[in-house]
Every structure is written in C-alpha cells, then in structure tokens.
Design an enzyme around this catalytic site. Structure first.
Site, PDB file in Angstrom:
ATOM      1  N   ALA A   1       0.825  -1.056  -0.080  1.00 57.38           N
ATOM      2  CA  ALA A   1      -0.426   0.240   0.304  1.00 57.38           C
ATOM      3  C   ALA A   1       1.080   1.424   0.373  1.00 57.38           C
ATOM      4  O   ALA A   1       2.289   1.264   0.059  1.00 57.38           O
ATOM      5  CB  ALA A   1      -1.292   0.116   0.928  1.00 57.38           C
ATOM      6  N   ASP A   2       0.286   2.239   0.042  1.00 56.72           N
ATOM      7  CA  ASP A   2       1.179   3.262  -0.720  1.00 56.72           C
ATOM      8  C   ASP A   2       0.433   4.956  -0.321  1.00 56.72           C
ATOM      9  O   ASP A   2      -1.023   4.135  -0.537  1.00 56.72           O
ATOM     10  CB  ASP A   2       1.488   3.598  -1.646  1.00 56.72           C
ATOM     11  CG  ASP A   2       2.944   4.737  -1.623  1.00 56.72           C
ATOM     12  OD1 ASP A   2       3.785   4.936  -0.185  1.00 56.72           O
ATOM     13  OD2 ASP A   2       2.139   6.015  -1.954  1.00 56.72           O
ATOM     14  N   THR A   3      -0.341   5.565   0.463  1.00 51.87           N
ATOM     15  CA  THR A   3      -0.638   7.306   0.765  1.00 51.87           C
ATOM     16  C   THR A   3       0.371   8.356   0.719  1.00 51.87           C
ATOM     17  O   THR A   3       1.098   8.233   0.516  1.00 51.87           O
ATOM     18  CB  THR A   3      -1.018   7.013   2.414  1.00 51.87           C
ATOM     19  OG1 THR A   3      -1.597   5.478   2.527  1.00 51.87           O
ATOM     20  CG2 THR A   3      -2.082   8.090   2.881  1.00 51.87           C
TER      21      THR A   3
END
Length: 215
Positions: free
Chosen positions: A81-83
C-alpha cells in the site's frame, strides 16, 4: 494457518490488518536495500496524485514479489500500500525535517485536502488493486499549535507531515471517506481484495502474537 505477507514498514498497516483478523508476516527490504526502496517513491514531473500513488504501489508490489522469490519464501498473498496527501494537484510527501513539516502544516491550515491510498495484492501471478480517496478539512493552525506538533515528532515518516491517529487528530474538523484509508490502509477495500483471492478475513481475531518478519 493461512497468512499474507505485508510489504510495508508502517506499524499502522500492521495494526490495521490485525484489527480485521488477518495473520501476516512482514516482508521488508534488507538494510542494504532501503535506498532502492525509498527511490520507488520518487515523483514524476506533472504526475497527478492518484496516478502517483497507484504507480508507486505497483512498483512496491513488484519489488516485494522479487524479494520473496529471491529469499525462497513460502507462497502466500503479498499486500502493498502507499498513501499520499495532496493539496489541489500538489503532492505533499514525507517531510525530511522539521522545517519541511512546518511548511506543510502552514499549507494545510484552514484548507481541505485529499488523501489517496492505493492497495495492491498479488498471489500466484494475479494482481488486484484498489484506490481509496478521502477528503480532510483541516482547522486553522496557529504557530503554537504547529510548534507543538513539530516537537511531538509524530510527523516523521508520514505523508503530508501528519498522522490522523495521533495528536494531529485535534487539527481535523471533518473527513469524508475512509478513516483507515487516511491512516494508511483502507480496510473495506483491503478486505474485498483479500476475499477475492479466497483469503478468510477475520479468521485470526483470537491470535494475540505480533507479526514476524519473513526470513
């Protein structure tokens, strides 16, 4: 017992997976691989925030898959995941120092900004990906509030210079979207992706042990 690999150094993502009963092992880069891992987050000129976060998540997943294969690990789903935080079209990444976070908080003060979190799961050659988009309304911050937050150190390693689960919650007037997505792992989308691969979300709720790092 079924498990997944979590290819993320974020303790919040690990905590969120545990919250929904997902047994997981950490699949992290070696110390000698950290510089290459950080380079994956480099922006491209003119890149839109949602395109950026989807691209970076895909690159992280590819690197994690190669890492698992090189180490000869047991086959299991891999989750990445990446934000990113965006103010209009401007991507606000992880601040490098206290002055950088001061600048970001001044920019966010009194404004409504976007938080994009992309999630990707790979298993046996198949990849599924989802995107969470939330809007966050930030209160007006005076210099004293900004300094308190800077000195707390809670901004370190966080996109946009803040984590909603900590002291910065006192800055947030309203959100529209996914609270867990703003934290770094949207649980609705994550559960859907895992269930699409037949992974039993919730099965590990009676387990109390912390995740271990994959060898």
């Amino acid at each position: 017992m079924p498990f997944i690999y979590l290819a993320s150094q974020s303790p919040r993502r690990s905590q969120l997976l545990a919250q929904i009963g997902v047994a997981h092992r950490l699949l992290l880069p070696l110390p000698t691989e950290l510089d290459a891992a950080e380079q994956l987050e480099a922006e491209q000129p003119g890149e839109a925030p949602r395109d950026y976060v989807l691209r970076v998540t895909g690159l992280k997943l590819q690197a994690a898959r190669q890492r698992a294969q090189a180490r000869g690990l047991e086959v299991a789903p891999i989750l990445c995941a990446d934000t990113t935080v965006a103010l209009d079209a401007q991507i606000l990444g992880k601040p490098s120092d206290a002055e950088a976070v001061r600048t970001m908080l001044v920019q966010l003060s009194g404004q409504t900004h976007d938080v994009f979190t992309a999630v990707a799961v790979e298993h046996q050659g198949q990849v599924r990906q989802a995107l969470s988009h939330s809007r966050v309304q930030c209160a007006r911050l005076d210099a004293a509030a900004i300094e308190r937050y800077v000195h707390s150190g809670q901004w370190q390693g966080k996109a946009g210079g803040y984590g909603i689960q900590g002291l910065a919650a006192t800055f947030v007037q309203q959100i529209s979207g996914s609270y867990s997505g703003i934290m770094g792992l949207p649980l609705f989308e994550t559960a859907q992706l895992l269930e699409a691969f037949g992974y039993p979300v919730g099965h590990d709720l009676l387990q109390t042990s912390a995740p271990v790092e994959a060898a």
